[in-house]
Design a protein around this motif. Sequence first.
Motif, PDB file in Angstrom:
ATOM      1  N   ILE A   1       0.797  -1.343   0.005  1.00  0.00           N
ATOM      2  CA  ILE A   1       0.038   0.004   0.003  1.00  0.00           C
ATOM      3  C   ILE A   1       0.799   1.472  -0.070  1.00  0.00           C
ATOM      4  N   ASP A   2       2.083   1.293   0.725  1.00  0.00           N
ATOM      5  CA  ASP A   2       2.878   2.652   0.633  1.00  0.00           C
ATOM      6  C   ASP A   2       3.368   2.786  -0.770  1.00  0.00           C
ATOM      7  N   TYR A   3       3.359   1.916  -1.781  1.00  0.00           N
ATOM      8  CA  TYR A   3       3.899   1.998  -2.924  1.00  0.00           C
ATOM      9  C   TYR A   3       2.944   2.444  -3.891  1.00  0.00           C
ATOM     10  N   ILE A   4       1.753   2.526  -3.343  1.00  0.00           N
ATOM     11  CA  ILE A   4       0.448   2.480  -4.512  1.00  0.00           C
ATOM     12  C   ILE A   4      -0.123   4.127  -3.909  1.00  0.00           C
ATOM     13  N   ASN A   5      -1.244   3.728  -3.059  1.00  0.00           N
ATOM     14  CA  ASN A   5      -1.925   4.919  -2.500  1.00  0.00           C
ATOM     15  C   ASN A   5      -0.761   5.740  -1.694  1.00  0.00           C
ATOM     16  N   GLY A   6       0.006   5.130  -0.991  1.00  0.00           N
ATOM     17  CA  GLY A   6       1.005   5.682  -0.157  1.00  0.00           C
ATOM     18  C   GLY A   6       1.840   6.913  -1.232  1.00  0.00           C
ATOM     19  N   VAL A   7       2.367   6.315  -2.170  1.00  0.00           N
ATOM     20  CA  VAL A   7       2.873   7.296  -3.117  1.00  0.00           C
ATOM     21  C   VAL A   7       2.089   8.565  -3.296  1.00  0.00           C
ATOM     22  N   ILE A   8       0.949   8.181  -3.616  1.00  0.00           N
ATOM     23  CA  ILE A   8      -0.092   9.508  -3.995  1.00  0.00           C
ATOM     24  C   ILE A   8      -0.216  10.374  -2.748  1.00  0.00           C
ATOM     25  N   ASP A   9      -0.162   9.826  -1.591  1.00  0.00           N
ATOM     26  CA  ASP A   9      -0.217  10.609  -0.223  1.00  0.00           C
ATOM     27  C   ASP A   9       0.944  11.484  -0.130  1.00  0.00           C
ATOM     28  N   ARG A  10       2.196  10.731  -0.349  1.00  0.00           N
ATOM     29  CA  ARG A  10       3.561  11.582  -0.179  1.00  0.00           C
ATOM     30  C   ARG A  10       3.770  12.488  -1.155  1.00  0.00           C
ATOM     31  N   ARG A  11       3.492  12.262  -2.514  1.00  0.00           N
ATOM     32  CA  ARG A  11       3.789  13.000  -3.621  1.00  0.00           C
ATOM     33  C   ARG A  11       2.607  14.245  -3.414  1.00  0.00           C
ATOM     34  N   GLY A  12       1.341  14.119  -2.975  1.00  0.00           N
ATOM     35  CA  GLY A  12       0.483  15.069  -2.843  1.00  0.00           C
ATOM     36  C   GLY A  12       1.098  15.783  -1.781  1.00  0.00           C
ATOM     37  N   LYS A  13       1.632  15.600  -0.733  1.00  0.00           N
ATOM     38  CA  LYS A  13       2.114  16.610   0.043  1.00  0.00           C
ATOM     39  C   LYS A  13       3.319  17.454  -0.403  1.00  0.00           C
ATOM     40  N   LYS A  14       4.035  16.566  -1.119  1.00  0.00           N
ATOM     41  CA  LYS A  14       5.219  17.453  -1.898  1.00  0.00           C
ATOM     42  C   LYS A  14       4.919  18.431  -2.489  1.00  0.00           C
ATOM     43  N   TYR A  15       3.679  18.278  -3.597  1.00  0.00           N
ATOM     44  CA  TYR A  15       3.156  19.204  -4.380  1.00  0.00           C
ATOM     45  C   TYR A  15       1.941  20.128  -3.803  1.00  0.00           C
ATOM     46  N   GLY A  16       1.826  19.960  -2.613  1.00  0.00           N
ATOM     47  CA  GLY A  16       0.502  20.581  -1.973  1.00  0.00           C
ATOM     48  C   GLY A  16      -0.776  20.436  -2.459  1.00  0.00           C
ATOM     49  N   ILE A  17      -0.799  19.183  -2.830  1.00  0.00           N
ATOM     50  CA  ILE A  17      -2.361  18.637  -3.220  1.00  0.00           C
ATOM     51  C   ILE A  17      -3.002  17.728  -2.297  1.00  0.00           C
ATOM     52  N   PRO A  18      -4.286  17.922  -1.834  1.00  0.00           N
ATOM     53  CA  PRO A  18      -4.822  17.288  -0.898  1.00  0.00           C
ATOM     54  C   PRO A  18      -5.219  15.935  -1.459  1.00  0.00           C
ATOM     55  N   THR A  19      -4.945  14.656  -0.788  1.00  0.00           N
ATOM     56  CA  THR A  19      -5.250  13.408  -1.005  1.00  0.00           C
ATOM     57  C   THR A  19      -5.815  12.692  -0.002  1.00  0.00           C
ATOM     58  N   PRO A  20      -7.103  13.103   0.475  1.00  0.00           N
ATOM     59  CA  PRO A  20      -7.649  12.522   1.731  1.00  0.00           C
ATOM     60  C   PRO A  20      -8.144  11.032   1.459  1.00  0.00           C
ATOM     61  N   TYR A  21      -8.541  10.799   0.168  1.00  0.00           N
ATOM     62  CA  TYR A  21      -8.974   9.382   0.161  1.00  0.00           C
ATOM     63  C   TYR A  21      -7.874   8.285   0.041  1.00  0.00           C
ATOM     64  N   CYS A  22      -6.620   8.542  -0.693  1.00  0.00           N
ATOM     65  CA  CYS A  22      -5.634   7.755  -0.604  1.00  0.00           C
ATOM     66  C   CYS A  22      -4.884   7.716   0.635  1.00  0.00           C
ATOM     67  N   THR A  23      -4.637   8.671   1.353  1.00  0.00           N
ATOM     68  CA  THR A  23      -4.091   8.834   2.884  1.00  0.00           C
ATOM     69  C   THR A  23      -4.891   8.031   3.774  1.00  0.00           C
ATOM     70  N   PHE A  24      -6.370   8.124   3.530  1.00  0.00           N
ATOM     71  CA  PHE A  24      -7.013   7.352   4.580  1.00  0.00           C
ATOM     72  C   PHE A  24      -7.142   5.734   4.328  1.00  0.00           C
ATOM     73  N   LEU A  25      -7.211   5.373   2.936  1.00  0.00           N
ATOM     74  CA  LEU A  25      -7.097   4.084   2.546  1.00  0.00           C
ATOM     75  C   LEU A  25      -5.711   3.451   2.916  1.00  0.00           C
ATOM     76  N   THR A  26      -4.730   4.122   2.759  1.00  0.00           N
ATOM     77  CA  THR A  26      -3.302   3.690   3.165  1.00  0.00           C
ATOM     78  C   THR A  26      -3.361   3.415   4.750  1.00  0.00           C
ATOM     79  N   GLN A  27      -3.887   4.328   5.539  1.00  0.00           N
ATOM     80  CA  GLN A  27      -4.093   4.215   6.960  1.00  0.00           C
ATOM     81  C   GLN A  27      -4.999   2.997   7.407  1.00  0.00           C
ATOM     82  N   LEU A  28      -5.966   2.768   6.660  1.00  0.00           N
ATOM     83  CA  LEU A  28      -6.874   1.644   6.766  1.00  0.00           C
ATOM     84  C   LEU A  28      -6.172   0.295   6.664  1.00  0.00           C
ATOM     85  N   VAL A  29      -5.467   0.191   5.522  1.00  0.00           N
ATOM     86  CA  VAL A  29      -4.744  -1.032   5.163  1.00  0.00           C
ATOM     87  C   VAL A  29      -3.774  -1.421   6.313  1.00  0.00           C
ATOM     88  N   HIS A  30      -3.091  -0.175   6.723  1.00  0.00           N
ATOM     89  CA  HIS A  30      -2.077  -0.242   7.701  1.00  0.00           C
ATOM     90  C   HIS A  30      -2.688  -0.992   9.032  1.00  0.00           C
TER      91      HIS A  30
END
Length: 314
Positions: free
Chosen positions: A276-305
Amino acid sequence: MKITIAGVGAMGGRYALMLSRAGNDVDGIDGWADNVNAINEHGLQANFDGEQVVAKIKAYEQTKIDPSAVADLVILFPKSMQLDGMMQSLKPVITDHTKILCLMNGIGHEEIIEKYVTRDNIFIGNTMWTAGMEGPGKLKLFGSGSVALRNVEDGEAATAAAKKIVKLLSDAGLNAEYSDNILYTIYKKATVNGTMNGLCTILDCNMSEFGSTSTAEDMVVAIVKEFSAVAAKEGIDLNVPDTVDYIKTTWDPNTIGHHYPSMHQDLITNHRLTEIDYINGVIDRRGKKYGIPTPYCTFLTQLVHAKEQLLHAK
């Protein structure tokens, strides 16, 4: 051609079996000792579209690779979090002429691979085949699929090598094609993984069952919008409606809808850690880098963990 499949799980097993049946000399490398032993003792067995088949390949445990088994081509299928360790283990069978093809789920793996080989020997792509594992050395393979790939480094020699790999895979029935726009293709495949893998895992269902719910499309649209926004920052135009329609084709019970995605197989069936860290987690991390909100990818990553922890996944 001497081919090494690194990670002989479900998808790696499909490629090993199909390439072996096409007459290639195939070795398998895996970290699961029971899987390696079963392959060596009984062959790589598969229910292949309803037919029971066996491919006789040589398998090695990841820590016991025969240094004389030098590969012309290595196809990478380990879990993303295991890639660095796998590349370390492969060093004895990699020469200056060995080509490395990465068909793993996720985004950005070439950044790890280039620590071990030159960029002109790295090829990246994605595969739309499905595969399942029924036990050590036993596969369940059904449906059709395809694979697209490209050389990482531009140049006539690297392009020619990529097209040679395309022919090799196509000759084995894997429906390969050369793609000039492979990063778009990888992002598009990542949206399938970023929706079907995590959601089917959390909901404990196959893709057709997920697609039958009243909330399926809304969830998929929300996640794809986040992938699209991040991709745009990297110069990739990921059209949201087209991508959603593409994902919805996986819900068809007459094709691959009854398939349980690999993340479900890992976590729910086998209690193994996920990618999950290399799929939705990548979008979470790159979203933070680019200043883009990614609440669904962030939450799904947290749920899977959280699910990993509840199931004591290893």
